[in-house]
Design an enzyme around this catalytic site. Sequence first.
Site, mmCIF file in Angstrom:
data_model
loop_
_atom_site.group_PDB
_atom_site.id
_atom_site.type_symbol
_atom_site.label_atom_id
_atom_site.label_comp_id
_atom_site.label_asym_id
_atom_site.label_seq_id
_atom_site.Cartn_x
_atom_site.Cartn_y
_atom_site.Cartn_z
ATOM 1 C CB CYS A 105 42.890 34.118 40.155
ATOM 2 S SG CYS A 105 41.506 35.270 40.305
ATOM 3 C CG HIS A 122 40.000 44.255 39.462
ATOM 4 N ND1 HIS A 122 39.131 44.244 40.517
ATOM 5 C CD2 HIS A 122 39.995 42.988 38.981
ATOM 6 C CE1 HIS A 122 38.629 43.032 40.672
ATOM 7 N NE2 HIS A 122 39.140 42.241 39.753
ATOM 8 C CG HIS A 152 31.942 41.941 38.413
ATOM 9 N ND1 HIS A 152 32.623 41.443 39.494
ATOM 10 C CD2 HIS A 152 31.464 40.873 37.734
ATOM 11 C CE1 HIS A 152 32.575 40.114 39.457
ATOM 12 N NE2 HIS A 152 31.876 39.748 38.393
ATOM 13 C CG ASP A 205 43.420 36.472 36.329
ATOM 14 O OD1 ASP A 205 43.069 35.829 35.314
ATOM 15 O OD2 ASP A 205 42.708 36.565 37.344
ATOM 16 C CG HIS A 245 35.653 41.766 36.677
ATOM 17 N ND1 HIS A 245 35.174 40.504 36.876
ATOM 18 C CD2 HIS A 245 36.793 41.860 37.428
ATOM 19 C CE1 HIS A 245 35.994 39.858 37.706
ATOM 20 N NE2 HIS A 245 36.985 40.646 38.039
ATOM 21 C CE LYS A 283 40.394 34.072 36.237
ATOM 22 N NZ LYS A 283 40.164 35.145 37.214
ATOM 23 C CG ASP A 324 39.793 39.079 36.934
ATOM 24 O OD1 ASP A 324 39.127 38.039 37.138
ATOM 25 O OD2 ASP A 324 39.802 40.043 37.749
HETATM 26 C C1 VGL Z 1 41.959 38.296 41.276
HETATM 27 C C2 VGL Z 1 40.900 39.488 42.910
HETATM 28 C C3 VGL Z 1 39.923 39.876 42.023
HETATM 29 C C4 VGL Z 1 43.111 37.428 40.896
HETATM 30 C C5 VGL Z 1 41.000 38.670 40.363
HETATM 31 O O1 VGL Z 1 43.467 37.365 39.705
HETATM 32 O O2 VGL Z 1 43.695 36.801 41.813
HETATM 33 N N1 VGL Z 1 41.898 38.689 42.548
HETATM 34 N N2 VGL Z 1 39.982 39.460 40.756
HETATM 35 ZN ZN ZN Z 2 38.646 40.255 39.388
#
Ligand code: VGL
Ligand code: ZN
Length: 198
Positions: free
Chosen positions: A152, A82, A53, A9, A49, A107, A47
């Site tokens: 993550c 986000h 979401h 990410d 979404h 994901k 990431d």
């Molecule tokens: C993440 C919070 C929500 C991450 C992704 O990449 O750690 N954290 N979505």
């Molecule tokens: Zn996320």
Amino acid sequence: MPTALIVIDAQVDFCPGGRLAVTGGDEIIAPINDLMADYDAVILTQDWHPADHSSFVDNHPGAEPFSTVQMDYGPQVLWPQHCVIGSPGAAFHPALAVDVADMIIRKGYHPAIDSYSAFFENDHHTRTGLEGYLRERGLMRVDFVGLAHDFCVAWSAIDAARLGFTARVIEDATRAIDLNGSRAAARAAMRAAGVTLT
Ligand code: VGL
Ligand code: ZN
């Protein structure tokens, strides 16, 4: 042993100025690029979404950002919106060497469930396909870098170790959100799962 670098990410929304900015998130991009040449494969996660979401606080009227709710699959932190599919914030950091990647895995695209781990959604059951990809290519050792260390990255590394991969986290090339001590908790959980922290 053939080894993959898995970059978690490294996206605009997780860097300073983004919607879920991780302090110092942009500082790790150049070091990650430098690491890539040392590996047999480079895999990026993204990431990704939909706007509706269930992890977005905006979709829970009255809820506070960063509070935790109980979903049918377990506890879930409610994040600011986000990495919305196709939005500028969902793009990789502009300096990331995306062209080097063999594989990009997205994901978090199912509205009803979050996916911190690159291997499983947050029910710890629904698979992303990454395990099969790594096994088919014989990549049984995996090193993790990226964002965020305590969500993550940690969930991915713990799942990798549980699935039988030799898993390491290169901590200098990660940064943490550190929500209520989550960084220390993530480090302890990774160690307990057999992940090497370097
Ligand atoms: C993440 C919070 C929500 C991450 C992704 O990449 O750690 N954290 N979505
Ligand atoms: Zn996320």
